[in-house]
Write an enzyme that holds these catalytic residues in place. Structure first.
Site, PDB file in Angstrom:
ATOM      1  CE  LYS A   1      -9.866   9.959   3.151  1.00 60.87           C
ATOM      2  NZ  LYS A   1      -9.416   9.831   1.792  1.00 60.87           N
TER       3      LYS A   1
ATOM      4  CB  SER B   1      -8.021  11.035  -1.199  1.00 57.03           C
ATOM      5  OG  SER B   1      -8.190  10.406  -2.436  1.00 57.03           O
TER       6      SER B   1
ATOM      7  CE  LYS C   1     -10.550  11.288  -4.667  1.00 52.84           C
ATOM      8  NZ  LYS C   1     -10.147   9.955  -4.404  1.00 52.84           N
TER       9      LYS C   1
HETATM   10  P1  NA7 Z   1      -9.528   1.159   3.046  1.00 54.18           P
HETATM   11  O1  NA7 Z   1     -10.162  -0.016   2.411  1.00 54.18           O
HETATM   12  O2  NA7 Z   1     -10.128   1.706   4.313  1.00 54.18           O
HETATM   13  O3  NA7 Z   1      -7.976   0.799   3.300  1.00 54.18           O
HETATM   14  C1  NA7 Z   1      -7.168   1.655   4.036  1.00 54.18           C
HETATM   15  C2  NA7 Z   1      -5.754   1.117   4.036  1.00 54.18           C
HETATM   16  O4  NA7 Z   1      -4.938   2.037   4.799  1.00 54.18           O
HETATM   17  C3  NA7 Z   1      -5.617  -0.251   4.712  1.00 54.18           C
HETATM   18  O5  NA7 Z   1      -4.641  -0.990   4.032  1.00 54.18           O
HETATM   19  C4  NA7 Z   1      -5.131   0.151   6.099  1.00 54.18           C
HETATM   20  O6  NA7 Z   1      -4.424  -0.868   6.756  1.00 54.18           O
HETATM   21  C5  NA7 Z   1      -4.211   1.285   5.770  1.00 54.18           C
HETATM   22  N1  NA7 Z   1      -3.916   2.136   6.929  1.00 54.18           N
HETATM   23  C6  NA7 Z   1      -4.768   2.907   7.636  1.00 54.18           C
HETATM   24  N2  NA7 Z   1      -4.134   3.543   8.629  1.00 54.18           N
HETATM   25  C7  NA7 Z   1      -2.848   3.144   8.553  1.00 54.18           C
HETATM   26  C8  NA7 Z   1      -1.689   3.466   9.300  1.00 54.18           C
HETATM   27  N3  NA7 Z   1      -1.738   4.309  10.337  1.00 54.18           N
HETATM   28  N4  NA7 Z   1      -0.527   2.888   8.963  1.00 54.18           N
HETATM   29  C9  NA7 Z   1      -0.466   2.017   7.914  1.00 54.18           C
HETATM   30  N5  NA7 Z   1      -1.527   1.675   7.153  1.00 54.18           N
HETATM   31  C10 NA7 Z   1      -2.708   2.242   7.482  1.00 54.18           C
HETATM   32  O7  NA7 Z   1      -9.452   2.410   2.069  1.00 54.18           O
HETATM   33  P2  NA7 Z   1      -9.505   2.434   0.461  1.00 54.18           P
HETATM   34  O8  NA7 Z   1      -8.617   1.369  -0.078  1.00 54.18           O
HETATM   35  O9  NA7 Z   1     -10.923   2.517   0.008  1.00 54.18           O
HETATM   36  O10 NA7 Z   1      -8.867   3.875   0.173  1.00 54.18           O
HETATM   37  C11 NA7 Z   1      -7.483   4.101   0.362  1.00 54.18           C
HETATM   38  C12 NA7 Z   1      -7.172   5.525  -0.057  1.00 54.18           C
HETATM   39  O11 NA7 Z   1      -7.469   5.723  -1.457  1.00 54.18           O
HETATM   40  C13 NA7 Z   1      -8.005   6.561   0.675  1.00 54.18           C
HETATM   41  O12 NA7 Z   1      -7.228   7.715   0.915  1.00 54.18           O
HETATM   42  C14 NA7 Z   1      -9.145   6.849  -0.293  1.00 54.18           C
HETATM   43  O13 NA7 Z   1      -9.724   8.120  -0.076  1.00 54.18           O
HETATM   44  C15 NA7 Z   1      -8.497   6.692  -1.638  1.00 54.18           C
HETATM   45  P3  NA7 Z   1      -5.210  -2.000   7.637  1.00 54.18           P
HETATM   46  O14 NA7 Z   1      -5.582  -3.075   6.668  1.00 54.18           O
HETATM   47  O15 NA7 Z   1      -6.407  -1.314   8.253  1.00 54.18           O
HETATM   48  O16 NA7 Z   1      -4.220  -2.416   8.646  1.00 54.18           O
END
Ligand code: NA7
Length: 319
Positions: free
Chosen positions: A270, A125, A201
């Protein structure tokens, strides 16, 4: 231990996919899916794809989160580049706009390795305006097309394959993806061109955020008035005040039960930020969303609260 991808036939599929004009079979089984972002939502969504028997390659920024999925048959990509080179459809489910931008356009990112005919599906999102800009850049840079497909339904919806999916993009691309998305959601609605899914969304989250704050107020009011707040959700089920957030949040708030983590405070903050920015862009007054953001910010300002479950906002009212 996670298995790295090392099967040449997996890569051959992408060539065949392009040769056949990017068509997905009815079950989706002929498509190699790459999934990036194994957080609270990404992991159960991947589990659903694996249960449907779809070939899946995964990557996550922090190592370790893919272990369970690899035991269930997913292949761990050694890099984003490898995943993009091997998969016809690349799915993202990461935190926010900056995370999506980095994955796309940082050195070694998706845009460097993707080719015309591949599809990007963004379940994250994020801001609608940034989505339109990034989709246009991606198309110019490498010819990869974009479908924004944010979801609603939370971890429970992801686990049961009952998410609601609101999509923006070319009709033909969304139709191409339907056989895959059907394993994740109860419904896929095309809302318009790229960005329209993210606008939808934002609309969804306006209702969810204000509702979540009201549920916290309500639980506390019931407690202070001598009514068992644990009874609220079952008592109101099916009535006008009922909602999935009521059913999920009210019992957890009443029990002060914030584990396991289902819904981070930071994630809703966010979304409210994106909502208020969109309201400003189109000059739409959002007084309730503004109030919800103030309340949530006040809660998140306390150390560690941003990463806690949304049900913990009851502490704003009850201490
Ligand atoms: P989470 O559980 O906070 O997971 C966020 C994911 O995003 C997690 O895999 C993070 O990797 C990844 N992430 C965050 N920043 C980066 C960057 N800079 N590069 C690569 N990957 C990143 O969120 P949810 O699963 O609850 O939600 C995900 C989305 O769906 C969000 O937009 C919601 O609003 C709807 P990590 O494991 O921290 O390395």
């Amino acid at each position: 231990p996670a298995r790295f991808f090392c099967n040449a036939s997996f890569g051959a599929g992408i060539i065949a996919f392009r040769r056949h004009g990017g068509r997905v079979g009815r079950s989706g089984g002929n498509v190699r899916i790459g999934f990036i972002g194994l957080g609270l939502m990404g992991v159960p969504m991947c589990r659903r794809l694996l249960q449907a028997g779809l070939p899946l390659m995964v990557w996550n920024r922090s190592p370790g989160k893919a272990d369970e999925l690899c035991r269930q048959g997913a292949l761990l990509a050694p890099s984003v580049a490898e995943l993009v080179q091997q998969c016809q459809v690349v799915m993202l489910c990461v935190s926010d706009t900056d995370a999506v931008r980095q994955l796309l356009f940082a050195p070694g990112g998706i845009a460097e390795h993707a080719q015309a005919g591949q599809l990007l599906v963004d379940f994250s999102s994020i801001a609608p305006a940034a989505t339109r800009d990034m989709a246009a850049s991606l198309l110019v840079q490498c010819g990869m097309r974009w479908v924004d497909a944010p979801v609603s339904g939370g971890v429970r919806g992801a686990e049961s394959g009952q998410l609601v999916i609101m999509a923006g993009g070319e009709e033909a691309d969304i139709d191409t993806l339907r056989p895959l998305l059907t394993h994740l959601g109860q419904r896929v609605t095309r809302m318009g061109p790229v960005g329209a899914g993210q606008v939808t969304k934002v609309c969804n989250q306006l209702i969810v955020a204000s509702n979540a704050m009201l549920i916290a107020e309500t639980v506390r009011l019931a407690e202070l008035s001598g009514v068992d707040a644990a009874k609220l959700a079952p008592a109101l089920a099916g009535g006008f005040a009922d909602s999935l957030p009521l059913q999920i949040l009210a019992p957890r708030m009443a029990a002060r039960q914030f584990e396991p983590l289902q819904w981070k405070v930071a994630t809703l903050l966010k979304d409210l930020g994106n909502a208020l920015a969109l309201g400003q862009q189109c000059d739409s007054a959002l007084p309730l969303a503004t109030l919800a953001q103030q309340q949530l910010l006040q809660h998140a300002a306390l150390d560690g609260n941003a990463q806690r479950d949304l049900a913990s906002i009851i502490e704003l009212y009850a201490g």
